[in-house]
Every structure is written in C-alpha cells, then in structure tokens.
Scaffold this motif. Sequence first.
Motif, PDB file in Angstrom:
ATOM      1  N   GLU A   1       0.825  -1.205   0.000  1.00 39.58           N
ATOM      2  CA  GLU A   1       0.000   0.000   0.000  1.00 39.58           C
ATOM      3  C   GLU A   1       0.863   1.260   0.000  1.00 39.58           C
ATOM      4  OE1 GLU A   1      -3.364   2.104  -0.401  1.00 39.58           O
ATOM      5  OE2 GLU A   1      -3.217  -0.086  -0.395  1.00 39.58           O
ATOM      6  N   ARG A   2       1.910   1.260   0.809  1.00 38.14           N
ATOM      7  CA  ARG A   2       2.801   2.430   0.863  1.00 38.14           C
ATOM      8  C   ARG A   2       3.581   2.571  -0.441  1.00 38.14           C
ATOM      9  NH1 ARG A   2       4.163   6.855   0.871  1.00 38.14           N
ATOM     10  NH2 ARG A   2       5.740   7.867   2.183  1.00 38.14           N
ATOM     11  N   PHE A   3       4.005   1.461  -1.023  1.00 36.74           N
ATOM     12  CA  PHE A   3       4.730   1.497  -2.294  1.00 36.74           C
ATOM     13  C   PHE A   3       3.845   2.080  -3.394  1.00 36.74           C
ATOM     14  CE2 PHE A   3       5.747  -0.557  -6.378  1.00 36.74           C
ATOM     15  CZ  PHE A   3       7.059  -0.133  -6.543  1.00 36.74           C
ATOM     16  N   LYS A   4       2.577   1.723  -3.403  1.00 34.47           N
ATOM     17  CA  LYS A   4       1.659   2.250  -4.414  1.00 34.47           C
ATOM     18  C   LYS A   4       1.538   3.769  -4.301  1.00 34.47           C
ATOM     19  CE  LYS A   4      -1.216  -1.866  -5.116  1.00 34.47           C
ATOM     20  NZ  LYS A   4      -2.572  -2.468  -4.942  1.00 34.47           N
ATOM     21  N   GLN A   5       1.600   4.275  -3.081  1.00 38.27           N
ATOM     22  CA  GLN A   5       1.550   5.725  -2.897  1.00 38.27           C
ATOM     23  C   GLN A   5       2.779   6.402  -3.503  1.00 38.27           C
ATOM     24  OE1 GLN A   5       1.158   6.256   1.336  1.00 38.27           O
ATOM     25  NE2 GLN A   5      -0.872   5.306   1.423  1.00 38.27           N
ATOM     26  N   LEU A   6       3.920   5.731  -3.382  1.00 42.19           N
ATOM     27  CA  LEU A   6       5.161   6.283  -3.926  1.00 42.19           C
ATOM     28  C   LEU A   6       5.262   6.093  -5.436  1.00 42.19           C
ATOM     29  CD1 LEU A   6       7.643   4.896  -1.232  1.00 42.19           C
ATOM     30  CD2 LEU A   6       6.933   7.280  -1.486  1.00 42.19           C
ATOM     31  N   SER A   7       4.670   5.021  -5.938  1.00 46.47           N
ATOM     32  CA  SER A   7       4.885   4.616  -7.330  1.00 46.47           C
ATOM     33  C   SER A   7       4.297   5.573  -8.359  1.00 46.47           C
ATOM     34  CB  SER A   7       4.320   3.211  -7.562  1.00 46.47           C
ATOM     35  OG  SER A   7       2.911   3.199  -7.378  1.00 46.47           O
ATOM     36  N   ASP A   8       3.416   6.462  -7.930  1.00 48.53           N
ATOM     37  CA  ASP A   8       2.861   7.454  -8.856  1.00 48.53           C
ATOM     38  C   ASP A   8       3.857   8.574  -9.154  1.00 48.53           C
ATOM     39  OD1 ASP A   8       0.448   6.127  -9.028  1.00 48.53           O
ATOM     40  OD2 ASP A   8      -0.437   7.222  -7.349  1.00 48.53           O
ATOM     41  N   LYS A   9       4.931   8.632  -8.379  1.00 51.40           N
ATOM     42  CA  LYS A   9       5.887   9.736  -8.505  1.00 51.40           C
ATOM     43  C   LYS A   9       7.234   9.197  -8.979  1.00 51.40           C
ATOM     44  CE  LYS A   9       3.552  11.811  -4.547  1.00 51.40           C
ATOM     45  NZ  LYS A   9       3.675  12.228  -3.126  1.00 51.40           N
ATOM     46  N   ILE A  10       7.371   9.075 -10.302  1.00 51.71           N
ATOM     47  CA  ILE A  10       8.600   8.498 -10.852  1.00 51.71           C
ATOM     48  C   ILE A  10       9.479   9.546 -11.535  1.00 51.71           C
ATOM     49  CG2 ILE A  10       7.562   6.218 -11.136  1.00 51.71           C
ATOM     50  CD1 ILE A  10       7.250   6.830 -14.111  1.00 51.71           C
ATOM     51  N   ASP A  11       9.160  10.820 -11.341  1.00 52.25           N
ATOM     52  CA  ASP A  11       9.985  11.885 -11.911  1.00 52.25           C
ATOM     53  C   ASP A  11      11.213  12.120 -11.036  1.00 52.25           C
ATOM     54  OD1 ASP A  11       9.258  14.556 -10.088  1.00 52.25           O
ATOM     55  OD2 ASP A  11       7.672  13.042 -10.177  1.00 52.25           O
ATOM     56  N   LYS A  12      12.189  12.796 -11.574  1.00 52.32           N
ATOM     57  CA  LYS A  12      13.461  13.007 -10.885  1.00 52.32           C
ATOM     58  C   LYS A  12      13.300  13.804  -9.597  1.00 52.32           C
ATOM     59  CE  LYS A  12      18.199  14.648 -11.595  1.00 52.32           C
ATOM     60  NZ  LYS A  12      19.163  15.227 -12.573  1.00 52.32           N
ATOM     61  N   ASP A  13      12.503  14.866  -9.632  1.00 52.95           N
ATOM     62  CA  ASP A  13      12.339  15.707  -8.442  1.00 52.95           C
ATOM     63  C   ASP A  13      11.739  14.916  -7.278  1.00 52.95           C
ATOM     64  OD1 ASP A  13      13.410  17.866  -9.737  1.00 52.95           O
ATOM     65  OD2 ASP A  13      11.478  18.779 -10.251  1.00 52.95           O
ATOM     66  N   SER A  14      10.737  14.093  -7.577  1.00 50.32           N
ATOM     67  CA  SER A  14      10.113  13.283  -6.523  1.00 50.32           C
ATOM     68  C   SER A  14      11.100  12.270  -5.962  1.00 50.32           C
ATOM     69  CB  SER A  14       8.878  12.562  -7.072  1.00 50.32           C
ATOM     70  OG  SER A  14       7.892  13.482  -7.466  1.00 50.32           O
ATOM     71  N   TYR A  15      11.882  11.688  -6.854  1.00 50.13           N
ATOM     72  CA  TYR A  15      12.890  10.710  -6.428  1.00 50.13           C
ATOM     73  C   TYR A  15      13.915  11.359  -5.501  1.00 50.13           C
ATOM     74  CZ  TYR A  15      16.931   7.556  -6.854  1.00 50.13           C
ATOM     75  OH  TYR A  15      18.003   6.737  -6.593  1.00 50.13           O
ATOM     76  N   LEU A  16      14.443  12.497  -5.918  1.00 47.83           N
ATOM     77  CA  LEU A  16      15.448  13.181  -5.100  1.00 47.83           C
ATOM     78  C   LEU A  16      14.858  13.637  -3.766  1.00 47.83           C
ATOM     79  CD1 LEU A  16      17.307  15.273  -7.830  1.00 47.83           C
ATOM     80  CD2 LEU A  16      18.023  13.120  -6.775  1.00 47.83           C
ATOM     81  N   LYS A  17      13.604  14.054  -3.787  1.00 48.15           N
ATOM     82  CA  LYS A  17      12.936  14.452  -2.550  1.00 48.15           C
ATOM     83  C   LYS A  17      12.810  13.262  -1.605  1.00 48.15           C
ATOM     84  CE  LYS A  17      10.463  17.178   0.130  1.00 48.15           C
ATOM     85  NZ  LYS A  17      11.071  18.338   0.844  1.00 48.15           N
ATOM     86  N   SER A  18      12.519  12.094  -2.159  1.00 47.87           N
ATOM     87  CA  SER A  18      12.353  10.898  -1.326  1.00 47.87           C
ATOM     88  C   SER A  18      13.653  10.502  -0.636  1.00 47.87           C
ATOM     89  CB  SER A  18      11.838   9.731  -2.178  1.00 47.87           C
ATOM     90  OG  SER A  18      12.864   9.200  -3.004  1.00 47.87           O
ATOM     91  N   ARG A  19      14.780  10.880  -1.228  1.00 45.98           N
ATOM     92  CA  ARG A  19      16.076  10.529  -0.634  1.00 45.98           C
ATOM     93  C   ARG A  19      16.372  11.321   0.640  1.00 45.98           C
ATOM     94  NH1 ARG A  19      20.934  10.365  -4.850  1.00 45.98           N
ATOM     95  NH2 ARG A  19      20.883  12.533  -4.164  1.00 45.98           N
ATOM     96  N   GLU A  20      15.530  12.285   0.959  1.00 46.66           N
ATOM     97  CA  GLU A  20      15.714  13.041   2.195  1.00 46.66           C
ATOM     98  C   GLU A  20      15.273  12.236   3.417  1.00 46.66           C
ATOM     99  OE1 GLU A  20      13.693  16.748   1.762  1.00 46.66           O
ATOM    100  OE2 GLU A  20      14.838  17.345  -0.025  1.00 46.66           O
ATOM    101  N   ASN A  21      14.577  11.127   3.179  1.00 45.56           N
ATOM    102  CA  ASN A  21      14.175  10.256   4.282  1.00 45.56           C
ATOM    103  C   ASN A  21      15.392   9.518   4.829  1.00 45.56           C
ATOM    104  OD1 ASN A  21      11.005  10.055   4.434  1.00 45.56           O
ATOM    105  ND2 ASN A  21      11.545  10.181   2.256  1.00 45.56           N
ATOM    106  N   ASN A  22      15.457   9.424   6.133  1.00 46.83           N
ATOM    107  CA  ASN A  22      16.577   8.741   6.780  1.00 46.83           C
ATOM    108  C   ASN A  22      16.085   7.471   7.467  1.00 46.83           C
ATOM    109  OD1 ASN A  22      18.394   8.134   9.245  1.00 46.83           O
ATOM    110  ND2 ASN A  22      19.650   9.505   8.002  1.00 46.83           N
TER     111      ASN A  22
END
Length: 282
Positions: free
Chosen positions: A86-107
């Motif tokens: 379920e959580r992966f599906k929420q992330l999977s809609d955002k496959i652009d570079k900006d969303s990816y780089l933003k996700s890398r801020e998670n620790n």
Amino acid sequence: MTKKQSKQPDSDWVCKPLLGWVGSKRRLLPVLLKYTPHRKYLCEAFAGSAALYFGSTFKRAFLNDVDLYLIRFYDALRKYPEQIIERFKQLSDKIDKDSYLKSRENNFLHLENKQKIIDFAAHFWYWNKLAFSSVMHFNKKGFFSVPYRPRKTPLKVNIEQINIIVKKLRNAKLYNKDFREFLSSFLKCNALDRIVFYIDPPYIKTHASYADKWTNKDIEDLVKICTELKNKGAFLLISGNKITADAFVEAGWKIEEIFKLWHCCNPARNMNLKEEFILSSR
C-alpha cells in the motif's frame, strides 16, 4: 544419478526476484538449475536478489548478505506485505526526478517502530526501481545516495509474484553476517547432505560492503571455507568471474560451464560481455 531441479517447476513456488541487483544471476538461472541437485535447503552466502531461491523449487533457505538494508527489507516484507504494498503504491505514482530526489531526504538509519519499518521497505523497493543500474547504497548517515535513472513506464505491483516471494521469505532464515562467519557456522552441521550451498561472490575490486571492496584476501578465505565444506561432504555451486574461478580451480575444483553475460547497463558495448564460470564440488 542426482535429481536436479525440475525444468517445469511448481509455479506456486517459483517467480522472478523482486529486486534488480548488481551481479544478479537471474539470466544465468537456467544454467544454475542444471547443476543444482534436489535437496531440502538452499544456502546463499551472498543472497542479493536471491534469484536462485525465488526461481527454483526450494521451499526453505538460509539467506545471508552483508548488506544490512537488504536483509531489513526482506524481513519487513515477510512481516508486513500488505502495508508495504500500500505504501509502495503511494510512492509509485511519482517516478519523476524531483520526486525521487525528494524521497532521498528520508533517513532510515534507525527503524524505531512498525510504521518506520514499513516506510523504509516501501522506499527501498521504490528506490530499487528508479536508482541508476539498480545500485543500492546508503551513506553512513543513513541516507540513500544513488543517482536517478529516468523511467517512462509506471511502477507496477505483481501480486502473484509478491505472494510467492513473501511465502518463500517466511520459510527462510535471514542473516546479516560476513561470509566467513556465516559459512563457518555450517562446518559443524550434521545435515550437510540436505543443503545446497550457492556461492556467488562479488567481483574483485568492486564495491561490496566488505571494507568497501572485494579483495584477493576475501577470495582466499572463501576458497578455504568452501573447500572445508566440500571435504565434509557438502554440495556447493559456485558462480564467478575468471579471477574467482582460477582460485577455486587451483584448489581442485571443477569448472562445469563457462557462460557469457552482459554486465553493467550498456549491452551495446562488446566490452561489457563478460565470462561467468560455473563450478561445483561434485
């Protein structure tokens, strides 16, 4: 004659690995199965994507990898598959570079609670599908640090595949140990005849989380431990490049087959066509 893994295995227990992984032997699977006897347990000292376990009829396994984040992912997936999907599906809609780089801020250096574990596993899966060459690397502070790989097709969830993977992971024991400690623990085992050991070490001078690089000393130690297991009657299947193969042959091992695989991410270059050696203890 030793019974080999079936060429038409039970589909309820066989699937492709979920993760892309540097050094994965998914394309080598038909060759590996040809030399894999039918036994109760599979033991992978360098699990990675665990292509042999997921792609074979083995229903129980010992899976080890020095990559702590990988083992954390497998452990989380077998415990909380529905929530992670379920959580992966929420992330999977955002496959652009900006969303990816933003996700890398998670620790995810520390996983304090169930929700943090679920969030980590979903991100790990998401990053694996969007990271350059599916390289998975976290820095010392716990941040994912691999560049983005452009993707045009949407991320999808194959529920049938996930169900098989979760079922097999629940039947596996997971370890996060140096290969020396992991393999040495089997030297006193009284049931070696029930285990197939699959050894697929990193390539020399490549990043492998073993003091940052895989070295000649690592190969020497690996050959020594594998030979001890062989002398105790264990069956071992080895895959590796020429440097690895030469070290095993010098210790009396047999080359079963030489296979050519594309390495890296650009098969258009002939330089990326590398030889892969298959050896066994039989």
